[in-house]
Design an enzyme around this catalytic site. Structure first.
Site, short mmCIF file in Angstrom:
data_model
loop_
_atom_site.label_atom_id
_atom_site.label_comp_id
_atom_site.label_asym_id
_atom_site.label_seq_id
_atom_site.Cartn_x
_atom_site.Cartn_y
_atom_site.Cartn_z
CG HIS A 115 36.67 39.68 43.01
ND1 HIS A 115 37.36 40.68 42.68
CD2 HIS A 115 35.70 40.03 44.07
CE1 HIS A 115 36.96 41.77 43.62
NE2 HIS A 115 36.02 41.14 44.40
CE LYS A 138 39.04 40.15 47.51
NZ LYS A 138 39.67 41.49 47.69
CG ASP A 189 41.12 41.75 50.67
OD1 ASP A 189 40.86 40.58 50.54
OD2 ASP A 189 40.34 42.59 50.01
CE1 TYR A 229 38.12 45.24 45.17
CE2 TYR A 229 39.88 45.12 46.80
CZ TYR A 229 38.51 44.67 46.22
OH TYR A 229 37.84 43.91 47.03
#
Length: 274
Positions: A108, A75, A45, A50
């Site tokens: 998200h 996401k 994931d 990120y």
């Protein structure tokens, strides 16, 4: 033992335990993702926000696990919502990952004040129809947000990824997800480590000869959630998947259920965060 899987409402299946890549740097990701895959994880994931999609993609390619065995999630970040912008953002994620498709693509956060999540969801439906996102879902969506999506498009998310841990158990959202055959996936399943010093968790861990993290993750499995613990420590990568040689009893599950608190949220409130 192989990680068990749960059925999605689109006919596919998702592993119940995955490796979460939040807070991993792009430089760290190849090694740690590779370690996770060698340890038996098949759900990875990540997210555009990120900043490590390229590293995650490298880790997957270097591990040489057959692509069909993997379940990769990424996401869409908040500032990329909208029909055309979401499609561009998805293309950019695939390019960074170096892969032709993802197994799950999530919105998200709903960002309800922007009033774009329905339009964005329609784009995700198109991406699924094109086969580049095999399954589509949401993260941090409330029951009201999900009802709006279904009402406007007739398509329910396959997954709703939300904050969920013993001190914030989300019983109402889990029940609502279940009514729509949506799998609930837990982010921060260990409460960002805060659960691991709870006396109830510690006592149960001692009784089973397991670590507190293993007890919490076993609880996540037994309540029917998917959990994606994040760690940068190789020994914890191994620990967090070693959950399938013990089971929590009914009394222990009740003890953990009693830890739920209305003020247990750690992360942002989806009603206002954007």
């Amino acid at each position: 033992m192989a990680v068990p899987t749960l059925a999605l409402n689109d006919g596919r299946r998702i592993p119940q335990i995955g490796y979460g890549c939040w807070q991993l740097s792009d430089a760290q990701a190849p090694d740690l993702v590779g370690r996770a895959l060698r340890a038996g994880y098949r759900l990875i994931d990540t997210a555009a926000a990120y900043g490590n999609e390229a590293g995650v993609g490298r880790g997957i390619r270097d591990a040489q696990v057959p692509r069909a065995e993997l379940f990769l999630t990424t996401k869409l970040w908040n500032d990329r919502q909208g029909r055309d912008e979401a499609r561009r953002a998805f293309d950019e994620s695939l390019q960074r990952l170096g892969l032709p498709y993802v197994d799950l693509y999530l919105i998200h956060w709903p960002c309800p004040q922007r009033r774009l999540f329905v339009e964005t969801w329609k784009t995700l439906i198109q991406l699924r129809e094109e086969g580049r996102a095999k399954s589509i879902g949401v993260s941090n969506f409330t029951a009201e947000h999900i009802a709006t999506l279904i009402g406007e498009t007739g398509v329910a998310p396959a997954v709703n990824q939300i904050e969920l841990h013993p001190h914030f158990q989300r019983k109402a959202p889990r029940a609502d997800d279940a009514r729509h055959s949506i799998v609930t996936e837990s982010w921060s399943p260990l409460g960002q480590g805060r659960e691991l010093n709870d006396p109830v968790i510690l006592a149960i861990a001692k009784a089973h000869g397991k670590t507190p993290a293993q007890v919490v993750l076993r609880w996540q499995v037994q309540i029917g959630c998917v959990a994606i613990p994040k760690t940068a420590r190789p020994e914890r990568i191994l620990e967090n998947i070693a959950l399938f040689d013990f089971e929590l009893g009914a009394g222990e599950m009740e003890e953990i259920a009693a830890l739920d608190r209305p003020d247990g949220r750690i992360g942002p409130d989806p009603a206002s965060f954007c």
